[in-house]
Write an enzyme that holds these catalytic residues in place. Structure first.
Site, mmCIF file in Angstrom:
data_model
loop_
_atom_site.group_PDB
_atom_site.id
_atom_site.type_symbol
_atom_site.label_atom_id
_atom_site.label_comp_id
_atom_site.label_asym_id
_atom_site.label_seq_id
_atom_site.Cartn_x
_atom_site.Cartn_y
_atom_site.Cartn_z
ATOM 1 N N HIS A 128 16.707 -27.861 29.840
ATOM 2 C CA HIS A 128 15.654 -27.533 30.802
ATOM 3 C C HIS A 128 15.440 -28.676 31.789
ATOM 4 O O HIS A 128 15.351 -28.454 33.004
ATOM 5 C CB HIS A 128 14.360 -27.232 30.048
ATOM 6 C CG HIS A 128 13.145 -27.146 30.919
ATOM 7 N ND1 HIS A 128 12.679 -25.953 31.423
ATOM 8 C CD2 HIS A 128 12.298 -28.104 31.381
ATOM 9 C CE1 HIS A 128 11.605 -26.184 32.165
ATOM 10 N NE2 HIS A 128 11.353 -27.477 32.156
ATOM 11 N N GLU A 129 15.360 -29.903 31.273
ATOM 12 C CA GLU A 129 15.114 -31.050 32.151
ATOM 13 C C GLU A 129 16.297 -31.303 33.082
ATOM 14 O O GLU A 129 16.118 -31.620 34.262
ATOM 15 C CB GLU A 129 14.803 -32.296 31.315
ATOM 16 C CG GLU A 129 13.556 -32.178 30.444
ATOM 17 C CD GLU A 129 12.298 -31.855 31.233
ATOM 18 O OE1 GLU A 129 12.245 -32.188 32.438
ATOM 19 O OE2 GLU A 129 11.371 -31.264 30.658
ATOM 20 N N HIS A 132 16.174 -29.079 36.065
ATOM 21 C CA HIS A 132 15.368 -29.538 37.197
ATOM 22 C C HIS A 132 16.219 -30.353 38.174
ATOM 23 O O HIS A 132 16.073 -30.237 39.396
ATOM 24 C CB HIS A 132 14.214 -30.420 36.701
ATOM 25 C CG HIS A 132 13.050 -29.655 36.146
ATOM 26 N ND1 HIS A 132 12.404 -28.668 36.855
ATOM 27 C CD2 HIS A 132 12.403 -29.748 34.952
ATOM 28 C CE1 HIS A 132 11.403 -28.182 36.123
ATOM 29 N NE2 HIS A 132 11.394 -28.817 34.970
ATOM 30 N N GLU A 189 9.606 -24.324 36.958
ATOM 31 C CA GLU A 189 9.666 -24.398 35.501
ATOM 32 C C GLU A 189 10.413 -23.198 34.927
ATOM 33 O O GLU A 189 11.264 -23.338 34.037
ATOM 34 C CB GLU A 189 8.253 -24.473 34.920
ATOM 35 C CG GLU A 189 7.540 -25.787 35.169
ATOM 36 C CD GLU A 189 8.198 -26.951 34.453
ATOM 37 O OE1 GLU A 189 8.750 -26.754 33.359
ATOM 38 O OE2 GLU A 189 8.174 -28.066 34.994
#
Length: 265
Positions: A128-129, A132, A189
């Site tokens: 997920h990070e 980004h 997100e």
């Protein structure tokens, strides 16, 4: 200056900048990016150095090997145009959090390891990070803030000297905060959830564990999460529903399953 003319000029300027800098994210969402990749990498490196000076860096070998193993398994599957070597630092903190910065910098807080119970759940967060970074969300948020500031400054001039100035600026501030920046954060997100899910599955991790991870997150946060409308993050229920829908659409990657040994508690 006539207020309506000033607002028209602000709108025209923002639209011109936006059109000149419009690109598509990895999921096809339209973005406005005003800064170069080099600028963002420098900003990410500088920010990472500041964080390393402020936080306590974990020195436990087994913990660092575990986090590095999960991260390496994911970054090994990334496009060759991206950073080949990601710097990963584990911080001693009760924060249930992690982050990734432009330029290939990743930070993981030890508090996260109490909630991410296995390598697949940790891979969910790290994927997920990294999502980004791949989607250039830092650039996007800075660009959005820059455009918002241009509009606010010109609108301030437009209403200067009138009885409506303070009221207008307060309304514009609230409109920007809750109408643009916060929902935009939720969109980022949610997009990173989807990108991260594909990254961890492509690396051989079990995507179904992403559901368990966010169930753990919900249990850990208890009643502390703000209403979704006033948060930059989707609610846990929204995240879980979106992930379940995306898991059903995942292709078969057939990647060998990583074997990252979780340190003993």
């Amino acid at each position: 200056m006539n207020p309506l003319n000033a607002i028209r000029k602000a709108t025209l300027l923002a639209a011109t900048i936006a059109l000149a800098s419009c690109v598509s994210s990895p999921t096809g969402r339209q973005q406005v990016l005003l800064f170069s990749s080099q600028d963002m990498s420098q900003l990410g490196a500088r920010s990472f150095e500041e964080i390393k000076q402020q936080e306590t860096i974990n020195q436990e070998p087994a913990t660092n090997r575990y986090v590095q193993c999960v991260t390496n398994s994911i970054t090994a599957k990334l496009d060759s145009s991206l950073p080949g070597q990601w710097e990963v630092v584990v911080f001693d903190s009760e924060q249930v959090n992690a982050f990734a910065l432009p330029g290939g910098k990743i930070g993981v807080y030890t508090g996260l390891l109490n909630v991410a119970k296995n390598q697949d759940q940790l891979a969910t967060v790290i994927g997920h990070e990294i999502g980004h970074v791949l989607a250039q969300h830092s650039n996007e948020r800075l660009s959005r803030s820059q455009l918002a500031n241009v509009g606010l400054q010109l609108s301030s001039v437009a209403f200067s000297g009138t009885e409506y100035h303070d009221l207008a600026m307060a309304g514009l501030g609230l409109g920007v905060q809750y109408g643009v920046l916060m929902p935009y954060g939720r969109a980022q997100e949610s997009e990173s959830d989807i990108i991260g899910l594909h990254l961890m599955a492509k690396a051989g991790f079990n995507p179904n564990e992403s559901i368990s991870l966010w169930q753990n997150m919900a249990a850990a946060s208890g009643r502390g999460q703000p209403p979704e409308l006033l948060s930059t993050h989707p609610s846990h229920a929204s995240r879980i529903a979106d992930l379940k829908a995306e898991i059903n659409k995942l292709p078969s990657f057939n990647a060998p399953r990583p074997n990252c040994e979780r340190p003993a508690s």
